[in-house]
Design an enzyme around this catalytic site. Structure first.
Site, PDB file in Angstrom:
ATOM      1  N   ASP A  90     -32.199 -22.767  -1.510  1.00  0.00           N
ATOM      2  CA  ASP A  90     -31.842 -21.677  -0.605  1.00  0.00           C
ATOM      3  C   ASP A  90     -30.431 -21.205  -0.963  1.00  0.00           C
ATOM      4  OD1 ASP A  90     -34.203 -22.301   0.682  1.00  0.00           O
ATOM      5  OD2 ASP A  90     -33.315 -22.474   2.673  1.00  0.00           O
ATOM      6  N   HIS A 147     -34.177 -28.473  -5.579  1.00  0.00           N
ATOM      7  CA  HIS A 147     -35.527 -28.864  -5.992  1.00  0.00           C
ATOM      8  C   HIS A 147     -35.819 -28.402  -7.418  1.00  0.00           C
ATOM      9  CE1 HIS A 147     -37.010 -29.976  -1.825  1.00  0.00           C
ATOM     10  NE2 HIS A 147     -35.827 -29.420  -1.584  1.00  0.00           N
ATOM     11  N   SER A 254     -22.364 -25.659  -2.500  1.00  0.00           N
ATOM     12  CA  SER A 254     -21.849 -25.308  -3.808  1.00  0.00           C
ATOM     13  C   SER A 254     -22.776 -24.353  -4.543  1.00  0.00           C
ATOM     14  CB  SER A 254     -21.600 -26.566  -4.631  1.00  0.00           C
ATOM     15  OG  SER A 254     -20.820 -26.265  -5.748  1.00  0.00           O
TER      16      SER A 254
END
EC number: 4.1.1.65
Length: 298
Positions: A90, A147, A254
């Site tokens: 995201d 992921h 980050s």
């Protein structure tokens, strides 16, 4: 004027000391104080707790436990089409596009080299010359687990010490070689489309970077490059991760950088600078499958 002051502070402030302090505080079980900080953070950044596996803000014992909260099942469906790679995190696309020779675009007026990003590993850098890159910025409000965009077998992990500049868009536009000078963890995977690199970039007050196979990679911050190699696919103890599977996380937010070899993929047409990303959605389509996908061991 204000932006100029913010950038100058990036150079003047004791970033390492601030990061250590933030990491220490984020791990403390401080009861009512922790609940107050979590609630204030969630309200200020408008965190959508309805997506969380545990939406009860008061139940998190530490700030870090809240920050790396898992999502509820089904909150981020993973596209199943085998020819489609999925977004790893995201956030928002900071930049993406072709690598021109060995030069990666950071922001207006700023480029950095593949070899610098990959800590001087020129053999690895050579694989991605004229390939593709994507930089995804994770804001404080985002889900902070990272992921896999495709099935992959981990072949190498490199920890690179460095600065701890903020990685927000303002800093990216004003600090040269930002991603090649910040602390980072470089993960090299063998995949069906050839070698693929996924890099977790550190920043100010990022208390730690973790991977699912090694746990906490940083801290400690010892100021030296560290390198680990892993067995190939099918060998004993090989680390094989499926598309959409978690591979790492940030304790405070980050940036993730992906590198692809020339001709291996084409980015989804809806992606451009500033596009909001959701893990599991379309990232790229396979353009070609190489005859060999060997990652050089240096």
């Amino acid at each position: 004027m204000l932006d100029s002051i913010k950038i100058k502070l990036q150079y003047w402030l004791p970033k390492l000391a601030l990061t250590r302090l933030a990491g220490w505080g984020a791990e403390k079980q401080a009861g009512g104080l922790t609940r107050l900080v979590v609630k204030a953070f969630a309200r200020y950044y408008r965190v959508n707790m309805q997506e969380a596996q545990n939406p009860d803000l008061a139940s998190y014992a530490t700030f870090n436990e809240f920050f790396v909260r898992p999502l509820r099942e089904g909150a981020r469906p993973i596209l199943a089409e085998p020819h489609v790679l999925t977004l790893p995190a995201d956030g928002a696309i900071s930049q993406l596009g072709p690598i021109h020779g060995d030069q990666i675009f950071q922001a207006k007026g700023h480029h950095y080299s593949l070899e610098a990003l990959l800590a001087g590993n020129y053999l690895l850098a050579e694989l991605f010359r004229n390939g593709l890159f994507a930089t995804t910025y994770l804001a404080p409000s985002d889900y902070h687990r990272v992921h896999m965009p495709c099935d992959g077998t981990l072949r190498e992990m490199i920890y690179v010490p460095g600065d701890l500049f903020s990685v927000n868009p303002l800093t990216a536009a004003n600090v040269p070689n930002l991603f090649a000078r910040n602390e980072r963890v470089i993960c090299v995977f063998d995949t069906a489309i050839g070698p693929m690199v996924q890099i977790l970039v550190g920043a100010t007050i990022v208390g730690s970077i973790e991977t699912v196979w090694a746990g906490t990679v940083t801290p400690p911050r010892e100021g030296i490059i560290k390198r680990w190699t892993y067995p190939a696919e099918g060998m004993a103890d090989a680390i094989e991760l499926a598309k959409g599977e978690e591979m790492g996380r940030f304790k405070l937010g980050s940036t993730v950088i992906n590198l692809f070899t020339p001709g291996s993929v084409q980015f989804a047409p809806q992606l451009h600078n500033g596009t909001i990303t959701r893990m599991g959605a379309a990232f790229a389509e396979i353009a070609a499958v190489p005859n060999a996908a060997a990652t050089p061991q240096t």
